[in-house]
Design a protein around this motif. Sequence first.
Motif: not given
Length: 112
Positions: A4-8, A23-26, A73-79
């Motif tokens: 799930q991409a967000s923040g635009g 992401a939905s999975k670790i 800890t949040k299963n995220t990758v941020n740009l």
Amino acid sequence: VQLQASGGGLVQAGGSLTLSCAASKIIFNTKTVDWYRQAPGNQRELVAGITGGGVSNIADSVKGRFTISRDKTKNTVNLQMNGLKPEDTAVYYCNIRRTSYWGQGTQVTVSS
């Protein structure tokens, strides 16, 4: 795995945005994740990537302005995108490298 991409959004030139790929999975935390962008009429362009171990690479076109990070800890990758320019306007997608798992895309529009 669902991404799930967000923040635009819409921002003025010189402004900042932070995109997030969740992401939905670790297992996501062990994979290399890339951010791409595609502007109308252009090919999809690799913007940045980060390995499961946290090693990152940034495209020359955005180096010094964009950074990529991950929060396991949040299963995220941020740009993190700073100093945005009108030419950064595009739909941004995240992808687990060498897989067919893609986020749905998030629109970034930079006004001059």
